[in-house]
Motif scaffolding. Structure first.
Motif, PDB file in Angstrom:
ATOM      1  N   VAL A  41      -4.708  49.395  35.496  1.00 32.60           N
ATOM      2  CA  VAL A  41      -5.834  50.297  35.753  1.00 32.60           C
ATOM      3  C   VAL A  41      -7.134  49.506  35.846  1.00 32.60           C
ATOM      4  N   GLY A  42      -7.344  48.600  34.923  1.00 33.30           N
ATOM      5  CA  GLY A  42      -8.556  47.781  34.962  1.00 33.30           C
ATOM      6  C   GLY A  42      -8.622  46.899  36.195  1.00 33.30           C
ATOM      7  N   LYS A  43      -7.503  46.306  36.540  1.00 38.28           N
ATOM      8  CA  LYS A  43      -7.458  45.451  37.733  1.00 38.28           C
ATOM      9  C   LYS A  43      -7.697  46.260  39.006  1.00 38.28           C
ATOM     10  N   ALA A  44      -7.113  47.450  39.088  1.00 39.38           N
ATOM     11  CA  ALA A  44      -7.300  48.298  40.276  1.00 39.38           C
ATOM     12  C   ALA A  44      -8.757  48.717  40.411  1.00 39.38           C
ATOM     13  N   TRP A  45      -9.368  49.074  39.305  1.00 35.93           N
ATOM     14  CA  TRP A  45     -10.787  49.446  39.355  1.00 35.93           C
ATOM     15  C   TRP A  45     -11.611  48.261  39.853  1.00 35.93           C
ATOM     16  N   GLN A  46     -11.339  47.074  39.336  1.00 36.36           N
ATOM     17  CA  GLN A  46     -12.101  45.889  39.742  1.00 36.36           C
ATOM     18  C   GLN A  46     -11.903  45.587  41.222  1.00 36.36           C
ATOM     19  N   GLN A  47     -10.687  45.729  41.724  1.00 34.59           N
ATOM     20  CA  GLN A  47     -10.430  45.491  43.149  1.00 34.59           C
ATOM     21  C   GLN A  47     -11.212  46.471  44.013  1.00 34.59           C
ATOM     22  N   GLY A  48     -11.222  47.734  43.635  1.00 34.53           N
ATOM     23  CA  GLY A  48     -11.984  48.735  44.390  1.00 34.53           C
ATOM     24  C   GLY A  48     -13.468  48.463  44.337  1.00 34.53           C
ATOM     25  N   PHE A  49     -13.957  48.074  43.186  1.00 29.93           N
ATOM     26  CA  PHE A  49     -15.373  47.751  43.035  1.00 29.93           C
ATOM     27  C   PHE A  49     -15.756  46.581  43.923  1.00 29.93           C
ATOM     28  N   GLU A  50     -14.954  45.526  43.882  1.00 33.53           N
ATOM     29  CA  GLU A  50     -15.246  44.338  44.687  1.00 33.53           C
ATOM     30  C   GLU A  50     -15.178  44.652  46.181  1.00 33.53           C
ATOM     31  N   GLN A  51     -14.214  45.466  46.584  1.00 31.44           N
ATOM     32  CA  GLN A  51     -14.091  45.805  47.996  1.00 31.44           C
ATOM     33  C   GLN A  51     -15.317  46.592  48.459  1.00 31.44           C
ATOM     34  N   GLY A  52     -15.767  47.536  47.657  1.00 29.92           N
ATOM     35  CA  GLY A  52     -16.966  48.291  47.998  1.00 29.92           C
ATOM     36  C   GLY A  52     -18.203  47.410  48.014  1.00 29.92           C
ATOM     37  N   ARG A  53     -18.269  46.469  47.116  1.00 30.58           N
ATOM     38  CA  ARG A  53     -19.400  45.550  47.048  1.00 30.58           C
ATOM     39  C   ARG A  53     -19.481  44.667  48.283  1.00 30.58           C
ATOM     40  N   ARG A  54     -18.318  44.324  48.825  1.00 28.12           N
ATOM     41  CA  ARG A  54     -18.291  43.500  50.047  1.00 28.12           C
ATOM     42  C   ARG A  54     -18.565  44.321  51.296  1.00 28.12           C
ATOM     43  N   GLY A  55     -18.689  45.645  51.156  1.00 30.69           N
ATOM     44  CA  GLY A  55     -19.004  46.493  52.295  1.00 30.69           C
ATOM     45  C   GLY A  55     -17.815  46.781  53.176  1.00 30.69           C
ATOM     46  N   SER A  56     -16.641  46.833  52.611  1.00 30.51           N
ATOM     47  CA  SER A  56     -15.434  47.094  53.392  1.00 30.51           C
ATOM     48  C   SER A  56     -15.472  48.478  54.031  1.00 30.51           C
ATOM     49  N   HIS A  57     -14.891  48.582  55.207  1.00 27.30           N
ATOM     50  CA  HIS A  57     -14.828  49.858  55.903  1.00 27.30           C
ATOM     51  C   HIS A  57     -13.495  50.550  55.694  1.00 27.30           C
TER      52      HIS A  57
END
Length: 69
Positions: A41-57
């Protein structure tokens, strides 16, 4: 984006699982499963956060199959 209520439900579930891990102990057959889920759960949250931070579409950062466009 998830609502604060949903985030609280996830946090509560992770907290319950962590408490259960303490209660059942590392020799219980479900301990590795709970430990893996709590960690994931923690890893998934971090992956989503990082992807949003990079501006992924990508609409869902957790898709199993990537679409080739």
């Amino acid at each position: 984006m998830s609502s604060p209520a949903t985030e609280n439900e996830v946090r509560a579930a992770v907290d319950r699982a962590t408490d259960e891990m303490i209660y059942i102990g590392p020799d219980h057959p479900y301990y590795p499963l709970l430990a893996g889920l709590v960690s994931a759960v923690g890893k998934a949250w971090q992956q989503g956060f990082e992807q949003g931070r990079r501006g992924s579409h990508e609409p869902n950062p957790y898709t199993w199959v990537r679409r080739d466009e």
